[in-house]
Design a protein around this motif. Structure first.
Motif: not given
Ligand code: F6R
Length: 608
Positions: A302-304, A346-353, A399-401, A487-489
């Motif tokens: 989603t961040s992409w 860009i990252s919601q969690s800030g931890e995506t590997a 699911a990111s919203t 698709k994801e949910i």
């Molecule tokens: C979809 C979703 C994932 C995240 C992806 C990146 O709803 O949440 O596709 O967007 O795993 O995560 P972040 O933004 O935390 O780096």
């Protein structure tokens, strides 16, 4: 966002407040604290990290008293640390605060000139000083009311005063606040679950109102001091329902939080009466911005998708070429970067590997990295040169919203800043763009009101076997995101495509059991999308269209219309994604899938 609990009565307040805070733990936080009045003075204990750290501190240094306030903090201004944790004290006043103060910097400067000393980096401490300045010999509620005249922003606030040991004063603007009514004791909280164990009788405080909460009475007043009569409400929620604020799922709650999340992300950054933005913590100089040769956005999922919207905005406003890379692909391609490139992660969690690895690779190659992130002090911000935080608050549904909407808003702000610095965006145009952006939270509120209609469309389509999402221009990433959400949910096959690509392949899929969801708002690509829809109709495909209100023409293409308010094309993605999130949510809900924790997915993907 953060959590507030307050108690006044005859029981020992500290354990009661700790239990209340524990009930808000699910929302995420990074530090916590308590203030307890023992009848003579107010003792404060604060600790970074989890509540158990605070518990251990309280075992070593206990607090006792029958009046107190507690807080769990999700850092926004100032990193998670003891001194930034709430409560904050100034003189005789102690406060806890949820939300964001827009004009905290100017107020802080003014207060410092008067000799006030600050001990934290938070916006909240400003509140404590302002109230203490006003206090004199006045009742606390009067001092709070006067202090509020100076502040702009969002807040829920609970306040104690050392020499008024019988009261909590609480007030709010945009952030939630409730008062829980009991016999000879009363409570305040940011959220019902914190105090549900003690009462089922709640009074919901409205924006601008002030609540004086004492053991034997609760008085609510309008901003100008007039008494408010409000009947209490009985809340019959189970503890689990209460955590979700009465929503069936966190995802649903988070979809509904988007007006607030968006407003919080813009607060203090869109400069009022000016045609520019202020990006706190982004220390790039105008010279740096002018000299940039390229921007490379890296992100996942989603961040992409937010990054793809960002490309459109940055290229439009700042006329810099932008590449958008999937973080998982980036470093294996031998990327070419230099010190004139800015990488935006860009990252919601800030931890995506993968995103973290891309950031490390970019820095190694000499590029500067700015990250857009929702979780303060997480791995990606710590590894980047600059950070622009989204203020979506904790996102719990997988699911990111709300994170997505705030990421797009952050990119919008960045694009305007770049455009102004590089003089590619005129003052007039910037003003127009920012005004349209600032109106988006209200537009989102209107779309959310249409939910029953979206639910009906979801009912009609929930057994459909395949969906194609199409759109053009800036809404093309919204087609991708709409398909991903579904698709994801719901586990239904869904693909997102640029509408112009349909005849290069996907059109072969169209038949009566396939639904085509199209973003067909009245922008420069409207007519082209309509001709794509004619092609779908000619092959018996079913159409669901995201369109503008009162668009008569689109009615001839589909009876299934999801209207959004008209706005500038640059702001459209902030609106057009809303009906798609709700459509995905209700289809999944009709099918009974695990909406908040879909199979095989994790909220934070910390492995490659
Ligand atoms: C979809 C979703 C994932 C995240 C992806 C990146 O709803 O949440 O596709 O967007 O795993 O995560 P972040 O933004 O935390 O780096």
């Amino acid at each position: 966002m953060c959590g507030i609990v307050g108690y006044v009565g005859s029981r020992d307040a500290a354990p009661l407040l700790m239990e209340g805070l524990a009930r808000l733990e699910y929302r995420g936080y990074d530090s916590a604290g308590l203030a307890i009045h023992d009848g003579k003075e107010i003792g404060i204990r604060r600790a970074p990290g989890k509540l158990r750290v605070l518990s251990r501190l309280l075992e070593r240094k206990p607090l006792s008293g029958t009046l107190g306030i507690g807080h769990t903090r999700w850092a926004t201004h100032g990193r998670p640390s003891e001194e930034n944790a709430h409560p904050h004290r100034a003189g005789r006043v102690v406060v806890v605060h949820n939300g964001i103060l827009e004009n905290h910097s100017e107020l802080r400067q003014r207060l410092e000139k008067k000799g006030r000393r600050f001990t934290s980096q938070t916006d909240t401490e400003v509140f404590a000083h302002l109230i203490d300045e006003e206090l004199g010999r006045k009742p606390l509620e009067e001092a709070v009311r006067r202090a509020l005249r100076y502040v702009r922003g969002t807040y829920a606030l609970a306040v104690l005063c050392a020499d008024q040991p019988d009261r909590i004063v609480a007030t709010k603007n945009a952030s939630p606040l409730v008062v829980g009514l009991c016999q000879n004791e009363n409570l305040v909280a940011s959220d019902v679950p914190a105090i549900l164990e003690h009462t089922r009788k709640f009074v919901f405080i409205e924006d601008g109102e002030l609540a004086l909460v004492q053991a034997g009475r609760v008085k609510i007043q309008t901003p100008d001091g007039k008494p408010v009569r409000r009947r209490s409400r009985h809340i019959g929620w189970s503890p689990l329902m209460a955590e979700k604020g009465g929503h069936k799922h966190f995802m649903h709650k988070e979809i509904h939080e988007q007006p607030r999340a968006l407003a919080d992300t813009l607060t203090g950054r869109v400069l009022r009466d000016s045609a520019d933005v202020h990006l706190d913590s982004v220390k790039l100089r105008v010279r740096d911005l002018k000299n940039l040769s390229r921007i490379v956005i890296v992100a996942c999922g989603t961040s992409w998708h937010a990054g793809l919207v960002g490309k459109f905005l940055i290229e439009r406003f700042a006329r810099i070429p932008v590449e958008v890379d999937l973080a998982s692909e980036f470093r294996y391609r031998g990327p070419i970067l230099s010190d004139r490139d800015l990488v935006v992660a860009i990252s919601q969690s800030g931890e995506t590997a993968d995103t973290l690895a891309a950031v490390r690779e970019a820095r190694k190659l000499g590029a500067r990295v700015l990250c857009i992130c929702n979780v303060m002090d997480s791995g990606i911000p710590r590894t980047s040169d600059h950070v622009l935080y989204t203020h979506a608050g904790p996102e719990i549904g997988v699911a990111s919203t709300k994170a997505f909407v705030t990421q797009m808003a952050a990119l919008f702000l960045l694009a305007v800043r770049l455009g102004r610095a590089r003089k590619t965006l005129s003052e007039k145009e910037a003003r127009k763009q920012l005004a349209a952006l600032a109106a988006a939270p209200e537009h989102i509120e209107r779309i959310l009101k249409n939910e029953p209609h979206i639910q009906e469309i979801a009912r009609a389509f929930h057994t459909t076997k395949a969906f194609l999402f199409i759109a053009r221009g800036i809404n093309y990433p919204i087609a991708l995101e709409g398909a991903l959400k579904l698709k994801e949910i719901s586990y239904i096959h869904a693909e997102g495509y640029p509408a112009g690509e349909m005849k290069h392949g996907p059109i072969a899929l169209i038949e009566k059991d396939v639904a085509v969801v199209a973003v067909a708002t009245k922008n420069s690509t409207y007519e082209k999308v309509l001709s794509n829809l004619s092609e779908v109709r000619a092959r018996d495909g079913q159409v669901i269209a995201i369109c503008n209100q009162r668009d008569k023409k689109i009615e001839t293409y589909s009876p299934h219309l999801l209207p959004v308010p008209a706005t500038l094309d640059t702001v459209e993605p902030l609106l057009t994604i809303l009906p798609l999130q709700l459509l995905a949510y209700h289809i999944a809900n009709f099918n009974g899938t695990d909406v908040d924790q879909p199979r095989n997915l994790a909220k934070s993907v910390t492995v490659e």
